[in-house]
Design a protein around this motif. Structure first.
Motif, PDB file in Angstrom:
ATOM      1  N   THR A  80      -0.064  -0.250  -1.353  1.00  0.00           N
ATOM      2  CA  THR A  80       0.708  -0.642  -0.177  1.00  0.00           C
ATOM      3  C   THR A  80      -0.205  -0.689   1.043  1.00  0.00           C
ATOM      4  N   LEU A 108       7.657  -6.923   3.606  1.00  0.00           N
ATOM      5  CA  LEU A 108       8.953  -6.266   3.736  1.00  0.00           C
ATOM      6  C   LEU A 108       9.906  -6.687   2.625  1.00  0.00           C
ATOM      7  N   LEU A 111       9.771  -4.566  -0.773  1.00  0.00           N
ATOM      8  CA  LEU A 111       9.831  -3.106  -0.861  1.00  0.00           C
ATOM      9  C   LEU A 111      10.844  -2.606  -1.884  1.00  0.00           C
ATOM     10  N   ASP A 112      11.846  -3.424  -2.211  1.00  0.00           N
ATOM     11  CA  ASP A 112      12.809  -3.020  -3.245  1.00  0.00           C
ATOM     12  C   ASP A 112      12.599  -3.798  -4.539  1.00  0.00           C
ATOM     13  N   TYR A 134       7.951   1.749  -6.462  1.00  0.00           N
ATOM     14  CA  TYR A 134       8.242   0.959  -5.265  1.00  0.00           C
ATOM     15  C   TYR A 134       7.163   1.221  -4.205  1.00  0.00           C
ATOM     16  N   ILE A 136       6.577   0.933  -0.096  1.00  0.00           N
ATOM     17  CA  ILE A 136       7.041   0.647   1.257  1.00  0.00           C
ATOM     18  C   ILE A 136       5.804   0.434   2.126  1.00  0.00           C
ATOM     19  N   LEU A 139       5.727   0.211   8.250  1.00  0.00           N
ATOM     20  CA  LEU A 139       6.825  -0.427   8.973  1.00  0.00           C
ATOM     21  C   LEU A 139       6.662  -0.199  10.471  1.00  0.00           C
ATOM     22  N   THR A 159      12.812   3.468   8.274  1.00  0.00           N
ATOM     23  CA  THR A 159      12.506   4.116   6.997  1.00  0.00           C
ATOM     24  C   THR A 159      13.787   4.420   6.236  1.00  0.00           C
ATOM     25  N   ALA A 162      14.876   1.198   4.690  1.00  0.00           N
ATOM     26  CA  ALA A 162      14.014   0.816   3.568  1.00  0.00           C
ATOM     27  C   ALA A 162      14.342   1.631   2.324  1.00  0.00           C
ATOM     28  N   THR A 163      14.491   2.949   2.482  1.00  0.00           N
ATOM     29  CA  THR A 163      14.804   3.780   1.314  1.00  0.00           C
ATOM     30  C   THR A 163      16.211   3.494   0.791  1.00  0.00           C
ATOM     31  N   VAL A 183       7.907   6.345  -5.318  1.00  0.00           N
ATOM     32  CA  VAL A 183       7.894   5.553  -4.091  1.00  0.00           C
ATOM     33  C   VAL A 183       6.606   5.833  -3.324  1.00  0.00           C
ATOM     34  N   ALA A 185       4.746   5.355   0.330  1.00  0.00           N
ATOM     35  CA  ALA A 185       5.095   5.103   1.734  1.00  0.00           C
ATOM     36  C   ALA A 185       3.965   5.597   2.620  1.00  0.00           C
TER      37      ALA A 185
END
Length: 393
Positions: A80, A108, A111-112, A134, A136, A139, A159, A162-163, A183, A185
């Protein structure tokens, strides 16, 4: 499966003016060796791969070498972007790189969209548990708040949004089979301990996000803080692989190895990186630093030195470098200075009897030590030259 969590490579960064590309290459060689020795399946890189949005050609080449080395050692990579990276540049050719096992999550919209790995059974076994990873990206609240549908441009709100998207995707996938989640981040999570070389993630407010935003995920691989630390059993910072400020002198640089099976995250253990140079933070009087055996260990280190002499010693840096050749930072904190009332410079100026007194007073004011006979003579000679030059005009 075995995962390795790392972050904050900051490729291209210097350390107080000293280039670190060779040290960063040495770290990557260690990383590739660990991937081979530990049979790592996936390397997680949680942002700040580069130190600048526009990295140099040699820096880009180093990342290229790293990705080739990691995939050649048998691992896939999930990466990321962080606040130091340019997400657009780092994400270039992401669809093509994915075919070679390098999965970039810098946009963006992605992210999912997890990278999926089967856990047990064959890759085409529709009933086998899945590992969903995932990413992220960093941001920036002011830039992504509208896209994420939040009214307040804060780190917490973006955040949380996003989560929430990730949880919604997990809920759909979990309806048909068992799914375990990881995840990545790049953020400042509350409970972390910051150091001088990280940029503040907030502008005009607190940028930290609470840990409960990551509740329910099997593991959260964080980037941004440079000290490897455990905020909770399932939320951890890997820290940077190298020290990028003297405030990191006591850090044990490394990352985390995770074992993941059909039942989820199993054991988590540390992996340590060997530092190319020791960092020394020294404090004392010049004479003691130059003579005491207690400081011998720092002779080959990068040094930050604070002198506590009552008066600033002449040629302090030159003298220190005779014993500590890699002294990079020098400061002065005279003992007892805080308890002594200091006459203002304007008061001293008013008391000066002549031009030479003004010059000598200024020299004493800025360096904390009066001019010696040689310096006073040089200043007197310069003043006389100016006087004679003025008479000839």
């Amino acid at each position: 499966m075995r995962l390795l969590h790392t972050s904050d490579w900051h490729l291209g960064r210097s350390f107080h003016g000293v280039g670190m590309l060779d040290a960063q290459r040495a770290f990557i060689e260690q990383l590739v060796a660990v991937v081979r020795e530990e049979a790592v399946d996936v390397v997680l890189i949680a942002g700040d791969v580069y130190d600048r949005a526009l990295p140099g050609v040699d820096v880009v080449r180093l990342l290229d070498d790293a990705l080739v080395g990691l995939t050649g050692a048998g691992a896939q990579v999930v990466l990321t972007s962080g606040n130091h990276d340019s997400a657009i540049r780092l994400g270039f050719a992401s669809r093509l790189l994915e075919r070679g096992g390098v999965h970039l999550r810098t946009r963006l919209a992605e992210l999912d969209q997890p990278v999926l790995f089967p856990l047990g059974g064959r890759a085409d076994d529709g009933d086998a548990p899945l590992l969903a990873i995932y990413g992220i990206p960093w941001l920036e609240p002011r830039l992504v708040a509208e896209q994420l549908g939040v009214d307040t441009a804060s780190h917490f709100e973006v955040t949380r949004a996003a989560t929430a998207r990730i949880r919604a995707d997990l809920a759909v996938r979990a309806g048909t089979r068992t799914v375990h989640s990881v995840v990545l981040a790049h953020t400042f999570a509350s409970g972390g301990i910051s150091s001088d070389s990280e940029r503040d993630l907030s502008i005009g407010g607190v940028g930290a996000v609470p840990l409960d935003l990551f509740d329910g995920f099997g593991y959260t691989a964080l980037g941004h803080l440079h000290d490897r630390q455990e905020l909770s059993p399932s939320v951890r910072y890997s820290g940077s692989p190298l020290a990028y400020s003297f405030s990191e002198a006591q850090h044990k640089k490394g990352g985390w190895l995770l074992d993941v099976g059909p039942d989820g995250i199993g054991g988590i253990r540390e992996v340590l990186w060997q530092a190319p140079r020791t960092l020394a933070v020294l404090r004392g009087k010049l004479e003691d630093l130059l003579s005491a055996d207690a400081f011998a260990w720092a002779e080959g280190a990068y040094c930050q030195i604070t002198l506590t002499d009552a008066q600033r010693p002449a040629q302090a840096m030159e003298k220190l470098r005779s014993r500590f050749p890699d002294t990079l930072v020098l400061g002065f904190d005279p003992e007892g200075a805080g308890a002594t009332a200091k006459t203002s410079y304007s008061s001293k100026l008013a008391e000066a009897a002549d031009d030479l007194s003004v010059c000598c007073g200024f020299l004493e004011h800025v360096r904390g030590r009066a001019a010696d006979d040689h310096e006073a003579a040089a200043l007197a000679e310069a003043l006389e030259a100016v006087r004679l030059e003025g008479m000839s005009l």
